[in-house]
Design a protein around this motif. Sequence first.
Motif, PDB file in Angstrom:
ATOM      1  N   ALA A  39      47.297  51.769  45.866  1.00 42.51           N
ATOM      2  CA  ALA A  39      46.082  52.559  45.760  1.00 42.51           C
ATOM      3  C   ALA A  39      45.020  51.789  44.999  1.00 42.51           C
ATOM      4  N   ALA A  40      43.783  51.974  45.403  1.00 39.47           N
ATOM      5  CA  ALA A  40      42.682  51.260  44.754  1.00 39.47           C
ATOM      6  C   ALA A  40      42.477  51.787  43.349  1.00 39.47           C
ATOM      7  N   GLY A  41      42.168  50.882  42.413  1.00 39.81           N
ATOM      8  CA  GLY A  41      41.927  51.259  41.034  1.00 39.81           C
ATOM      9  C   GLY A  41      40.471  51.661  40.851  1.00 39.81           C
ATOM     10  N   PRO A  42      40.091  51.988  39.609  1.00 39.08           N
ATOM     11  CA  PRO A  42      38.718  52.363  39.334  1.00 39.08           C
ATOM     12  C   PRO A  42      37.746  51.258  39.718  1.00 39.08           C
ATOM     13  N   SER A  43      36.537  51.624  40.093  1.00 39.94           N
ATOM     14  CA  SER A  43      35.539  50.648  40.521  1.00 39.94           C
ATOM     15  C   SER A  43      35.268  49.630  39.437  1.00 39.94           C
ATOM     16  N   GLY A  44      35.280  48.344  39.831  1.00 40.56           N
ATOM     17  CA  GLY A  44      34.893  47.291  38.910  1.00 40.56           C
ATOM     18  C   GLY A  44      35.977  46.835  37.960  1.00 40.56           C
ATOM     19  N   GLU A 188      24.106  37.171  34.726  1.00 45.68           N
ATOM     20  CA  GLU A 188      25.219  36.706  33.899  1.00 45.68           C
ATOM     21  C   GLU A 188      25.275  37.447  32.563  1.00 45.68           C
ATOM     22  N   SER A 189      24.107  37.691  31.975  1.00 39.92           N
ATOM     23  CA  SER A 189      24.055  38.394  30.695  1.00 39.92           C
ATOM     24  C   SER A 189      24.559  39.825  30.829  1.00 39.92           C
ATOM     25  N   LYS A 190      24.159  40.490  31.907  1.00 42.98           N
ATOM     26  CA  LYS A 190      24.618  41.869  32.121  1.00 42.98           C
ATOM     27  C   LYS A 190      26.128  41.916  32.370  1.00 42.98           C
ATOM     28  N   LEU A 191      26.638  40.941  33.103  1.00 45.66           N
ATOM     29  CA  LEU A 191      28.081  40.902  33.343  1.00 45.66           C
ATOM     30  C   LEU A 191      28.835  40.638  32.049  1.00 45.66           C
ATOM     31  N   HIS A 192      28.300  39.761  31.210  1.00 48.85           N
ATOM     32  CA  HIS A 192      28.932  39.473  29.923  1.00 48.85           C
ATOM     33  C   HIS A 192      29.028  40.739  29.074  1.00 48.85           C
ATOM     34  N   THR A 193      27.932  41.492  29.026  1.00 46.56           N
ATOM     35  CA  THR A 193      27.925  42.747  28.269  1.00 46.56           C
ATOM     36  C   THR A 193      28.947  43.726  28.833  1.00 46.56           C
ATOM     37  N   ALA A 194      29.026  43.801  30.157  1.00 50.08           N
ATOM     38  CA  ALA A 194      29.969  44.727  30.799  1.00 50.08           C
ATOM     39  C   ALA A 194      31.414  44.341  30.520  1.00 50.08           C
ATOM     40  N   VAL A 195      31.702  43.042  30.521  1.00 48.87           N
ATOM     41  CA  VAL A 195      33.060  42.578  30.236  1.00 48.87           C
ATOM     42  C   VAL A 195      33.431  42.884  28.795  1.00 48.87           C
ATOM     43  N   CYS A 196      32.535  42.566  27.863  1.00 46.45           N
ATOM     44  CA  CYS A 196      32.849  42.747  26.445  1.00 46.45           C
ATOM     45  C   CYS A 196      32.888  44.215  26.034  1.00 46.45           C
ATOM     46  N   SER A 197      32.233  45.081  26.811  1.00 50.47           N
ATOM     47  CA  SER A 197      32.283  46.516  26.519  1.00 50.47           C
ATOM     48  C   SER A 197      33.425  47.212  27.246  1.00 50.47           C
ATOM     49  N   GLY A 198      34.146  46.462  28.090  1.00 47.49           N
ATOM     50  CA  GLY A 198      35.286  47.026  28.802  1.00 47.49           C
ATOM     51  C   GLY A 198      34.947  47.755  30.077  1.00 47.49           C
ATOM     52  N   LYS A 199      33.701  47.631  30.543  1.00 47.00           N
ATOM     53  CA  LYS A 199      33.325  48.320  31.783  1.00 47.00           C
ATOM     54  C   LYS A 199      33.927  47.651  33.011  1.00 47.00           C
ATOM     55  N   VAL A 200      34.051  46.336  32.983  1.00 47.43           N
ATOM     56  CA  VAL A 200      34.686  45.595  34.070  1.00 47.43           C
ATOM     57  C   VAL A 200      35.610  44.551  33.467  1.00 47.43           C
ATOM     58  N   THR A 201      36.556  44.089  34.244  1.00 45.80           N
ATOM     59  CA  THR A 201      37.454  43.055  33.752  1.00 45.80           C
ATOM     60  C   THR A 201      36.809  41.684  33.892  1.00 45.80           C
ATOM     61  N   LEU A 202      37.319  40.742  33.132  1.00 45.60           N
ATOM     62  CA  LEU A 202      36.834  39.369  33.217  1.00 45.60           C
ATOM     63  C   LEU A 202      36.996  38.835  34.631  1.00 45.60           C
ATOM     64  N   ARG A 203      38.159  39.059  35.230  1.00 51.78           N
ATOM     65  CA  ARG A 203      38.426  38.548  36.568  1.00 51.78           C
ATOM     66  C   ARG A 203      37.457  39.128  37.595  1.00 51.78           C
ATOM     67  N   ALA A 204      37.152  40.419  37.469  1.00 50.70           N
ATOM     68  CA  ALA A 204      36.241  41.050  38.425  1.00 50.70           C
ATOM     69  C   ALA A 204      34.845  40.447  38.318  1.00 50.70           C
ATOM     70  N   ALA A 205      34.390  40.196  37.100  1.00 52.41           N
ATOM     71  CA  ALA A 205      33.067  39.616  36.901  1.00 52.41           C
ATOM     72  C   ALA A 205      33.012  38.195  37.453  1.00 52.41           C
ATOM     73  N   GLN A 206      34.039  37.420  37.183  1.00 54.37           N
ATOM     74  CA  GLN A 206      34.090  36.042  37.693  1.00 54.37           C
ATOM     75  C   GLN A 206      34.102  36.024  39.216  1.00 54.37           C
ATOM     76  N   GLN A 207      34.895  36.888  39.815  1.00 52.64           N
ATOM     77  CA  GLN A 207      34.992  36.927  41.270  1.00 52.64           C
ATOM     78  C   GLN A 207      33.674  37.369  41.905  1.00 52.64           C
ATOM     79  N   ALA A 208      32.984  38.304  41.252  1.00 57.55           N
ATOM     80  CA  ALA A 208      31.709  38.788  41.783  1.00 57.55           C
ATOM     81  C   ALA A 208      30.663  37.679  41.793  1.00 57.55           C
ATOM     82  N   ILE A 209      30.652  36.855  40.753  1.00 57.07           N
ATOM     83  CA  ILE A 209      29.711  35.729  40.687  1.00 57.07           C
ATOM     84  C   ILE A 209      30.033  34.708  41.771  1.00 57.07           C
ATOM     85  N   VAL A 210      31.306  34.405  41.949  1.00 57.66           N
ATOM     86  CA  VAL A 210      31.726  33.430  42.957  1.00 57.66           C
ATOM     87  C   VAL A 210      31.413  33.933  44.362  1.00 57.66           C
TER      88      VAL A 210
END
Length: 225
Positions: A39-44, A188-210
């Motif tokens: 099953a799909a997990g929470p978005s992001g 990149e700055s917004k993704l960094h904030t989202a990762v450090c606040s726990g809104k998205v995982t590091l892997r998800a942010a990296q994959q989205a940029i790629v």
Amino acid sequence: MGFVRRSVPPVLLSCLLLTGCSSASPSGSAASDKGGAPAAGPSGTGAPAGAAKIPVGAGPQKTYTVQRQPAAGSCRYRYEKGEPREDPACTPGATSPAVTQTTLASTICRSGGYTKGIRPPETVTGQEKRANAASYKYTGRLGEAEYDHLISLELGGDPNDARNLWVEPPDPAHRAGSGVNNRKDPVESKLHTAVCSGKVTLRAAQQAIVNDWTTALSKLGLPPS
């Protein structure tokens, strides 16, 4: 006592003759035992299913050396609504092994900053930038283009892996003579904030940029930059 012949119901007899009846339920649970999709997990919260694995680089080094770049003329820019994107064959991205989901607090999310202490010196990146410009056939002013980490250092990108660096041309809104300034940096700055606040995982942010930096925020359900 005499032998009593018992008749076998026609349905049961047919089942026995046809290699046996399955005990699986009509819901198809037997098929799911062979590896149905989870099953799909929470978005992001994770990378998209089937996403290609991002290469892992050497990580921060005490002394950096000039890295060989792709052959001259072998890379091609792609454009999304006029915004420049990298050639995935030349620049697939590369992550730093020092930055993982479990080391965020001591690396990219630590107070006092992280990237300044691991950034390669200009004596190294200057040579790489000129060679990479030839790789991408970039003929504009180098001072107007950024030698950019596809996965930024603040998102755990490798500092000096050639797979994670490319000469990024100015975007359409760039004002000539204003130096390096592009729309990828705020993403990149917004993704960094989202990762450090726990809104998205590091892997998800990296994959989205790629996958596509121009759609990274929307794909992860984050507000535009």
